[in-house]
Design an enzyme around this catalytic site. Sequence first.
Site, mmCIF file in Angstrom:
data_model
loop_
_atom_site.group_PDB
_atom_site.id
_atom_site.type_symbol
_atom_site.label_atom_id
_atom_site.label_comp_id
_atom_site.label_asym_id
_atom_site.label_seq_id
_atom_site.Cartn_x
_atom_site.Cartn_y
_atom_site.Cartn_z
ATOM 1 N N ASN A 11 -10.108 7.736 10.692
ATOM 2 C CA ASN A 11 -9.739 9.089 10.305
ATOM 3 C C ASN A 11 -10.397 9.457 8.976
ATOM 4 O OD1 ASN A 11 -8.201 11.501 10.912
ATOM 5 N ND2 ASN A 11 -6.978 10.985 9.117
ATOM 6 N N HIS A 54 -12.850 3.034 0.109
ATOM 7 C CA HIS A 54 -12.861 1.999 1.155
ATOM 8 C C HIS A 54 -13.524 0.715 0.666
ATOM 9 C CE1 HIS A 54 -12.822 5.504 4.270
ATOM 10 N NE2 HIS A 54 -11.590 5.081 4.045
ATOM 11 N N GLU A 100 -8.023 -5.343 4.927
ATOM 12 C CA GLU A 100 -7.902 -5.040 3.510
ATOM 13 C C GLU A 100 -6.764 -5.814 2.859
ATOM 14 O OE1 GLU A 100 -8.891 -0.559 2.838
ATOM 15 O OE2 GLU A 100 -8.211 -0.765 4.917
ATOM 16 N N ASN A 145 0.883 -1.169 0.000
ATOM 17 C CA ASN A 145 0.000 0.000 0.000
ATOM 18 C C ASN A 145 0.917 1.214 0.000
ATOM 19 O OD1 ASN A 145 -1.783 2.082 0.464
ATOM 20 N ND2 ASN A 145 -2.792 1.143 2.223
ATOM 21 N N ARG A 173 -2.557 -2.135 -3.496
ATOM 22 C CA ARG A 173 -3.758 -1.309 -3.331
ATOM 23 C C ARG A 173 -3.618 -0.112 -4.263
ATOM 24 N NH1 ARG A 173 -4.831 3.529 0.519
ATOM 25 N NH2 ARG A 173 -7.080 3.770 0.380
ATOM 26 N N ARG A 201 -11.512 16.004 7.138
ATOM 27 C CA ARG A 201 -12.358 16.317 5.985
ATOM 28 C C ARG A 201 -13.743 16.744 6.452
ATOM 29 N NH1 ARG A 201 -10.772 10.613 3.555
ATOM 30 N NH2 ARG A 201 -8.679 11.063 2.761
ATOM 31 N N ASP A 254 -7.968 13.163 15.819
ATOM 32 C CA ASP A 254 -8.091 11.827 16.400
ATOM 33 C C ASP A 254 -9.304 11.766 17.321
ATOM 34 O OD1 ASP A 254 -7.637 9.563 18.333
ATOM 35 O OD2 ASP A 254 -5.833 9.322 17.135
#
Length: 397
Positions: free
Chosen positions: A210, A180, A384, A7, A91, A240, A282
């Site tokens: 996050n 995702h 994942e 990744n 990924r 975001r 966080d």
Amino acid sequence: MKILILNSGSSSIKFQLIEMPSEKVIGKGLIEKIGLPDASITVKNSEGRKEIIRLTIPDHSKGIEFLLSIITDEKLNILSSLEELSAVGHRIVHGGSTFSKSVLINDDVMHGITSCIDLAPLHNPANIKGVEAIERAIGKIPQVAVFDTAFHHTIPEQRAVYALPISFFKKYGLRKYGFHGTSHQYVSDRAKELYGEDRTSKMITCHLGNGSSLAAIEDGKSIETSMGFSPTDGLMMGTRCGSIDPGVIPFIADHEHLDVKGISNLINKESGLYGVSGVSSDYRDVSIAASKGNEDADLALRMFHYDVKKYIGTYMATLGGLETIIFTGGIGENAINARKEILKGLEGLGIKLDHSKNEAIMGEEAVISAEDSKVRVAVIPTNEEVMIARDTFNLVK
């Protein structure tokens, strides 16, 4: 078959070595701060032995070169040589309209991934670097691209196309893609493994961390998701903003004298939990601040919980009912209070939490709904890397 999973980010590379088909993790780690003087590689083997090596890593190619030498170091007992490695799975964040499933990488695929750079300018270039670095280091080993967006290709057009001039969709592919996908697919597949056909045909998967997104899954297929053309859409996240009135953008740009880059920075890096709380991106830090009386932090948490609740209600309507809710991701798996607050007040919709079960679960598979709940609520840790390994294995075996 031993498969290396990569990744690749702009300045980091997460990796795992997975033996298939047993899905045993034989090594994993992280290359951090590529291009910076304090770069490092952390590697952990299946026996739990960990090595942290600090060295100069000027670029991804050098990082991959160091990684391959470390995982074949006899002291770590991960691989005896690179000849044991059968394939590499990557990924890839964005596959655009081109890729609806995982594919073996060739020149045409690389061209397709490159053509999607405009859709993911921060991610796809780094993903490409990972592929190129492996080819330089090993040669013609099979490499597989697993796309974050692929799982959401089944979303019907009327839910994916924006109400803008249709020429933007036709010229630029401007539509909802969702992200995702590998995580949503893994936990929904895992639910079917755990529970069979019992209440798994209509599911909502909540990947909360996050970066956060929800997906409505019907008969194993994504039919709606909260992220859109970019990962900024949907839920309020760590930094975001999530979905906001589009009219806010020109208003802020005018009053704060921000250009396009400034607006992008605002909505992607200065908003969300961090922007509202003024404390942190966080969830844990914001929760601590709220418990000490910080009103802005408390507001940020209430906004986040409401956002998830709102999407659950919306997706129940999209699915025409609901049988199972799955919580996953860093917050979904570990934040007991988040799960409680999100589901509070949904008893009238058949969603009833068992509070003692909920409070006992952090980061492990478990059903946390009450015995008389019409909707099953479960925590399923995402994986994942295993999903990428499965797709890679199926394409190269």
